[in-house]
Enzyme design. Structure first.
Site, PDB file in Angstrom:
ATOM      1  N   GLU A 407       0.835  -1.200   0.000  1.00  0.00           N
ATOM      2  CA  GLU A 407       0.000   0.000   0.000  1.00  0.00           C
ATOM      3  C   GLU A 407       0.870   1.250   0.000  1.00  0.00           C
ATOM      4  OE1 GLU A 407      -3.879  -1.756   2.438  1.00  0.00           O
ATOM      5  OE2 GLU A 407      -2.506  -0.358   3.416  1.00  0.00           O
ATOM      6  N   GLU A 530       6.248  -1.479  -9.463  1.00  0.00           N
ATOM      7  CA  GLU A 530       5.329  -1.472  -8.311  1.00  0.00           C
ATOM      8  C   GLU A 530       3.939  -1.980  -8.698  1.00  0.00           C
ATOM      9  OE1 GLU A 530       6.307  -1.196  -5.397  1.00  0.00           O
ATOM     10  OE2 GLU A 530       8.244  -0.190  -5.611  1.00  0.00           O
TER      11      GLU A 530
END
Length: 548
Positions: A407, A530
């Site tokens: 996150e 990512e």
């Protein structure tokens, strides 16, 4: 306001404008909710990627509108809402509502249309909503000239809505970048140079590597929102500089969440001070996003681990001291259950000898952009690691530990992307004012100021989406969906801003002399690392369509 919406939405007072935007936002949220119900009734399977990912894009648009509306409300409540900010909000609502009604580009040639998601009646109900129609009448194309003129007049691209403390942080790093990064970035890129050690030390002194590390361990504990603000400003100068803190962020998060007290005391203060530069060593040649299938082995031999295997796309691997190294400690456990995270120390290398540590070898992967830290492939051949290096003192927890950091990593990547987009916008504004064709600056041409205005509008909207994800994370909430949305839209934004910026530069933009050529190369990777755009859409879809 007339029935056809042609009286100016911007002539309304602030309260009435917010009410109109609120109604339009509510209609968009109801539209999304209806789509979700219909998709769940269709019992989609994971193979129905186009529709499921399309829903993720629709959801990300609605969430961006909601974040933009909250920004508008905050500015109004604190007396900071000006004409430019109203134009930005109305422009974004107009653009996004129109795309919700007719289709969103998931890539250059993949457009998700509402008819693939919803019944004709559901879409018709949304499109016929009066507030939706009123907002759609004033998208960015109709407001572009005034937006650009106000930006030039005010020397600003809109108030970001930060409080005094965060505004001071933004101003500090903005000045630092202008003085220490901007003029050097192009040469670093062209010469494929590591960002100088002196600059790394300056960043350490400014607290960049300890922004989210707790004060008890030598950090500032300012949180994810501060991380976003600093990362955006640094990336505005050069993505490599903005990315220097990424590995410290990942390592710090891993150790703070999962480390033993001994590991926290040993590593966190050194990471926060910049004494230790960590590197994330996860990806393998045949795994990509499928980390659960990685094969690098760590075998226990005489009370120590011996690591054997190959890793690739390891950023900043040479000039680093500590690896967060994901390995398979139990070959008999399938998938992620046999994975362990190691805190593996190594010797810092140089350009000439990047991996002097016994048991390690490798070389540089030459890349288009994102060069300031360099990419490497690494081979481990019985690389020696003490068993005390297992994060948290546990085997088999590596995948779970890593998932807890994603996150924050994706929020930070969204901030990097916004910084790259701002960089593209700034150099394009400057070039468009200076470049004279047919007797006038090209910024006076509609196709030029229209591109610039769209950058201004969407940068602010996606920035507010990213801030919202960061605030939720700072408050202790789960934000995997929101972080995925921010990363998804910010990565596309960086590429579109850079591509349009190069178009504004014309032939000069294709020259290595002009920074926009570097910005374009840097922007392209953001849609991949990512978690690629397709993976982000999958994460969002899984979070919002749990039965699918």
């Amino acid at each position: 306001m007339s029935h056809n919406g042609q009286s100016s939405l911007l002539d309304l007072n602030t309260a009435d404008l917010k009410q109109e935007l609120s109604k339009a936002l509510n209609a968009a949220q109801l539209f999304l909710g209806s789509i979700k119900v219909e998709l769940l009734e269709r019992k989609l399977t994971p193979a129905d990627q186009y529709v499921r990912h399309g829903f993720a894009w629709y959801a990300a648009y609605v969430e961006t509108m909601a974040a933009t509306f909250l920004w508008l409300e905050e500015l109004g409540a604190t007396g900071r809402l000006g004409r430019l900010e109203k134009l930005i909000a109305v422009g974004l609502f107009g653009d996004y509502l129109t795309q919700l009604a007719h289709g969103i580009a998931m890539s250059q040639d993949e457009v998700i249309r509402p008819e693939l998601l919803a019944t004709d009646q559901t879409t018709a109900d949304f499109v016929s909503n009066q507030s939706v129609q009123n907002c759609r009448a004033f998208g960015t194309s109709k407001l572009a000239k005034e937006i650009v003129d106000l930006c030039l007049e005010q020397g600003s691209y809109g108030n970001q809505g930060l409080d005094e403390t965060f505004s001071m942080i933004a101003d500090q790093f903005h000045s630092f970048v202008d003085e220490n990064v901007t003029e050097h970035a192009q040469n670093w890129h062209l010469e494929n140079r590591l960002i100088p050690d002196d600059l790394v030390r300056q960043l350490a002194d400014l607290g960049v590597f300890g922004l989210t590390i707790g004060e008890a361990y030598g950090g500032t504990g300012l949180g994810k929102l501060a991380m976003c603000i600093v990362t955006e400003e640094l990336s505005r100068g050069y993505i490599g500089v903005g990315s220097l803190g990424t590995r410290s962020e990942i390592a710090g998060e891993l150790i703070q969440i999962g480390g033993t007290e001994e590991q926290k005391a040993k590593y966190l203060p050194a990471i926060a001070s910049g004494e230790i530069l960590p590197v994330a060593v996860f990806t393998e040649p045949n795994t990509g996003s499928d980390l659960a299938s990685l094969r690098t082995r760590a075998e226990r031999v005489h009370g120590r681990y011996r690591v054997t295997g190959n890793k690739t796309w390891i950023t900043h691997a040479g000039r680093s001291d500590l690896m967060t190294l994901l390995v398979r400690t139990n070959p008999d456990e399938p998938g992620h259950r046999g994975l362990t995270m190691l805190l593996a120390e190594k010797q810092r290398g140089t350009d000439e000898e990047p991996f002097p540590t016994p048991g390690m070898s490798g070389g540089e992967i030459h890349v288009l952009g994102y060069r300031g830290m360099k990419e490497y492939e690494i081979a481990f051949d019985e690389f020696d690691v003490p068993t005390s290096a297992a994060l948290g003192g546990e085997e088999g927890q590596g995948f779970r530990q890593l998932m807890q950091t994603f996150e924050a990593a994706r929020i930070q990547t969204a901030a990097r992307a916004i910084g790259v987009a701002v960089n593209a916008m700034e150099v394009s504004f400057s070039y468009a004012q200076d470049r004279v064709q047919f007797g006038k600056p090209i910024i006076e041409n509609e196709r030029i100021y229209g591109k610039l205005a769209r950058m201004v509008v969407e940068i602010m909207g996606v920035r507010q989406l990213t801030y919202a994800a960061a605030r939720k994370k700072d408050q202790g909430g789960r934000c995997d969906v929101e972080a995925g949305m921010a990363k998804l839209l910010a990565a596309r934004l960086a590429w579109s801003a850079a591509d349009n910026g190069l178009q504004i530069h014309g032939g000069n933009g294709y020259s290595l002399e002009f920074p926009i050529s570097r910005i374009l190369c840097d922007a392209r990777i953001l849609n991949i690392f990512e978690g690629a755009a397709e993976m982000q859409a999958e994460i969002i879809a899984r979070g919002l369509l749990p039965r699918a």
